[in-house]
Design a protein around this motif. Structure first.
Motif, PDB file in Angstrom:
ATOM      1  N   GLN A  26       1.067  11.698  -7.965  1.00 15.83           N
ATOM      2  CA  GLN A  26       1.974  10.640  -7.908  1.00 15.83           C
ATOM      3  C   GLN A  26       1.323   9.495  -7.648  1.00 15.83           C
ATOM      4  OE1 GLN A  26       5.090  10.323  -8.679  1.00 15.83           O
ATOM      5  NE2 GLN A  26       5.928   8.493  -7.559  1.00 15.83           N
ATOM      6  N   SER A  27       0.200   9.672  -6.632  1.00 19.84           N
ATOM      7  CA  SER A  27      -0.509   8.389  -6.211  1.00 19.84           C
ATOM      8  C   SER A  27      -1.569   7.988  -7.390  1.00 19.84           C
ATOM      9  CB  SER A  27      -1.524   8.852  -5.077  1.00 19.84           C
ATOM     10  OG  SER A  27      -0.693   9.270  -3.944  1.00 19.84           O
ATOM     11  N   MET A  28      -1.979   8.817  -8.003  1.00 22.03           N
ATOM     12  CA  MET A  28      -2.827   8.596  -9.323  1.00 22.03           C
ATOM     13  C   MET A  28      -2.143   7.925 -10.329  1.00 22.03           C
ATOM     14  SD  MET A  28      -5.090  12.211  -9.719  1.00 22.03           S
ATOM     15  CE  MET A  28      -5.901  11.675 -11.050  1.00 22.03           C
ATOM     16  N   LEU A  29      -0.847   8.050 -10.556  1.00 17.60           N
ATOM     17  CA  LEU A  29       0.184   7.672 -11.521  1.00 17.60           C
ATOM     18  C   LEU A  29       0.556   6.039 -11.251  1.00 17.60           C
ATOM     19  CD1 LEU A  29       1.475   7.920 -14.316  1.00 17.60           C
ATOM     20  CD2 LEU A  29       3.400   9.015 -13.121  1.00 17.60           C
ATOM     21  N   LEU A  30       0.625   6.112  -9.788  1.00 13.95           N
ATOM     22  CA  LEU A  30       0.886   4.861  -9.291  1.00 13.95           C
ATOM     23  C   LEU A  30      -0.149   3.650  -9.294  1.00 13.95           C
ATOM     24  CD1 LEU A  30       3.136   5.536  -5.918  1.00 13.95           C
ATOM     25  CD2 LEU A  30       3.823   3.993  -7.742  1.00 13.95           C
ATOM     26  N   GLN A  31      -1.552   4.398  -9.050  1.00 11.62           N
ATOM     27  CA  GLN A  31      -2.734   3.558  -8.971  1.00 11.62           C
ATOM     28  C   GLN A  31      -2.887   2.992 -10.498  1.00 11.62           C
ATOM     29  OE1 GLN A  31      -4.800   2.686  -6.421  1.00 11.62           O
ATOM     30  NE2 GLN A  31      -5.442   1.322  -7.977  1.00 11.62           N
ATOM     31  N   TYR A  32      -2.316   3.918 -11.632  1.00 10.55           N
ATOM     32  CA  TYR A  32      -2.615   3.509 -13.090  1.00 10.55           C
ATOM     33  C   TYR A  32      -1.655   2.416 -13.444  1.00 10.55           C
ATOM     34  CZ  TYR A  32      -1.425   3.592 -17.648  1.00 10.55           C
ATOM     35  OH  TYR A  32      -1.280   2.910 -19.045  1.00 10.55           O
ATOM     36  N   LYS A  52      -2.449  -2.345   1.308  1.00 10.53           N
ATOM     37  CA  LYS A  52      -1.844  -1.019   1.973  1.00 10.53           C
ATOM     38  C   LYS A  52      -2.460   0.267   1.271  1.00 10.53           C
ATOM     39  CE  LYS A  52       2.434  -2.403   2.636  1.00 10.53           C
ATOM     40  NZ  LYS A  52       3.584  -2.449   3.349  1.00 10.53           N
ATOM     41  N   GLY A  53      -1.341   1.013   0.747  1.00 14.45           N
ATOM     42  CA  GLY A  53      -1.661   2.447   0.513  1.00 14.45           C
ATOM     43  C   GLY A  53      -2.958   2.856  -0.360  1.00 14.45           C
ATOM     44  N   PHE A  56      -6.128   1.589   1.441  1.00 12.58           N
ATOM     45  CA  PHE A  56      -6.568   2.501   2.530  1.00 12.58           C
ATOM     46  C   PHE A  56      -7.097   3.840   2.183  1.00 12.58           C
ATOM     47  CE2 PHE A  56      -2.744   0.504   5.498  1.00 12.58           C
ATOM     48  CZ  PHE A  56      -3.366  -0.701   5.701  1.00 12.58           C
ATOM     49  N   ALA A  57      -6.484   4.454   1.095  1.00 10.23           N
ATOM     50  CA  ALA A  57      -6.992   5.664   0.657  1.00 10.23           C
ATOM     51  C   ALA A  57      -8.479   5.541   0.280  1.00 10.23           C
ATOM     52  CB  ALA A  57      -5.854   6.094  -0.519  1.00 10.23           C
ATOM     53  N   ARG A  58      -8.927   4.261  -0.498  1.00  6.48           N
ATOM     54  CA  ARG A  58      -9.991   4.320  -0.898  1.00  6.48           C
ATOM     55  C   ARG A  58     -11.301   3.984  -0.066  1.00  6.48           C
ATOM     56  NH1 ARG A  58      -8.746   0.636  -4.218  1.00  6.48           N
ATOM     57  NH2 ARG A  58      -9.609  -1.415  -3.093  1.00  6.48           N
ATOM     58  N   LYS A  59     -10.695   2.902   1.096  1.00  4.37           N
ATOM     59  CA  LYS A  59     -11.724   2.603   2.126  1.00  4.37           C
ATOM     60  C   LYS A  59     -11.792   3.137   3.431  1.00  4.37           C
ATOM     61  CE  LYS A  59     -11.960  -1.978   0.336  1.00  4.37           C
ATOM     62  NZ  LYS A  59     -13.407  -2.637   0.248  1.00  4.37           N
ATOM     63  N   LEU A  60     -10.712   3.955   3.703  1.00  2.00           N
ATOM     64  CA  LEU A  60     -10.721   4.495   5.012  1.00  2.00           C
ATOM     65  C   LEU A  60     -11.054   5.969   4.923  1.00  2.00           C
ATOM     66  CD1 LEU A  60      -7.872   2.443   6.772  1.00  2.00           C
ATOM     67  CD2 LEU A  60     -10.411   2.245   6.815  1.00  2.00           C
ATOM     68  N   ALA A  64      -9.740  10.557  -1.654  1.00  2.00           N
ATOM     69  CA  ALA A  64      -8.330   9.832  -2.078  1.00  2.00           C
ATOM     70  C   ALA A  64      -7.197  10.737  -1.591  1.00  2.00           C
ATOM     71  CB  ALA A  64      -8.323   9.305  -3.359  1.00  2.00           C
ATOM     72  N   ALA A  65      -7.173  12.057  -1.869  1.00  2.00           N
ATOM     73  CA  ALA A  65      -6.171  12.950  -1.773  1.00  2.00           C
ATOM     74  C   ALA A  65      -5.584  13.113  -0.426  1.00  2.00           C
ATOM     75  CB  ALA A  65      -6.448  14.336  -2.495  1.00  2.00           C
ATOM     76  N   ASP A  66      -6.647  12.464   0.554  1.00  2.42           N
ATOM     77  CA  ASP A  66      -6.313  12.819   2.177  1.00  2.42           C
ATOM     78  C   ASP A  66      -5.216  11.655   2.509  1.00  2.42           C
ATOM     79  OD1 ASP A  66      -8.140  14.810   2.313  1.00  2.42           O
ATOM     80  OD2 ASP A  66      -9.722  13.548   3.113  1.00  2.42           O
ATOM     81  N   ARG A  67      -5.401  10.519   1.445  1.00 10.92           N
ATOM     82  CA  ARG A  67      -4.051   9.594   1.937  1.00 10.92           C
ATOM     83  C   ARG A  67      -3.207   9.150   0.770  1.00 10.92           C
ATOM     84  NH1 ARG A  67      -1.032   5.236   2.241  1.00 10.92           N
ATOM     85  NH2 ARG A  67      -1.266   4.095   4.321  1.00 10.92           N
ATOM     86  N   PRO A  68      -2.116   9.964   0.508  1.00  8.51           N
ATOM     87  CA  PRO A  68      -1.385   9.707  -0.738  1.00  8.51           C
ATOM     88  C   PRO A  68      -0.648   8.631  -0.389  1.00  8.51           C
ATOM     89  CG  PRO A  68      -0.730  11.838   0.360  1.00  8.51           C
ATOM     90  CD  PRO A  68      -2.064  11.657   1.095  1.00  8.51           C
ATOM     91  N   PHE A  69       0.012   8.104  -1.391  1.00  9.53           N
ATOM     92  CA  PHE A  69       0.868   6.809  -1.033  1.00  9.53           C
ATOM     93  C   PHE A  69       2.257   6.977  -2.076  1.00  9.53           C
ATOM     94  CE2 PHE A  69      -3.059   5.619  -3.389  1.00  9.53           C
ATOM     95  CZ  PHE A  69      -2.506   5.288  -4.686  1.00  9.53           C
ATOM     96  N   THR A  70       3.013   6.157  -1.667  1.00 14.11           N
ATOM     97  CA  THR A  70       4.398   6.495  -2.322  1.00 14.11           C
ATOM     98  C   THR A  70       4.900   5.110  -3.210  1.00 14.11           C
ATOM     99  OG1 THR A  70       5.488   5.843  -0.507  1.00 14.11           O
ATOM    100  CG2 THR A  70       5.347   8.143  -0.838  1.00 14.11           C
TER     101      THR A  70
END
Length: 135
Positions: A26-32, A52-53, A56-60, A64-70
């Motif tokens: 879902q995060s990958m689809l959102l990123q696309y 945000k989402g 944060f996933a990329r920088k922190l 990336a799978a450690d920080r999914p976003f909705t």
């Protein structure tokens, strides 16, 4: 590797792995879609940033799978909200929030027409509390 041979535990772990896989997808689809919208905004000369989402996933986080976003949050100058909303609509999203409240909060919630689980939020201000915003 050293887990007890417990069927209930293994079933629970399998379910958690499935949930993690779905959240990552879902995060990958959102990123696309976020990237696609950002390109369309840039083509129209609308300055915008994803916040945000995914940032944060990329920088922190190491993975990336450690920080999914909705959702994808996009920040624009309040003067550009109208044009940005038009661009998001042209990218196949429909407004999923009330228009009057969205204008008041400077936060527009857009849902992808074919997959309403894909949420893009357009912000003219990240502070939603109007009392705090005045300060």
């Amino acid at each position: 590797a050293d887990l007890p041979n417990d069927a209930a535990l293994r079933q629970k772990l399998s379910g958690l792995r499935d949930q993690a896989t779905l959240a990552t997808g879902q995060s990958m689809l959102l990123q696309y879609h976020g990237d696609r919208i950002m390109k369309a905004l840039a083509a129209k000369g609308v300055a915008a940033r994803i916040v945000k989402g995914p940032v944060f996933a990329r920088k922190l986080y190491r993975h990336a799978a450690d920080r999914p976003f909705t959702d994808i949050d996009i920040l624009v100058d309040p003067a550009s909200i109208g044009e940005a909303n038009n661009v998001i609509a042209e990218c196949g999203f429909t407004l999923g929030s009330g228009e009057a409240e969205s204008h008041e909060l400077q936060e527009f919630k857009w849902l992808e027409k074919e997959n309403s689980s894909l949420l893009i939020e357009l912000h003219g201000n990240l502070v939603h509390d109007t009392g705090m915003r005045r300060r």
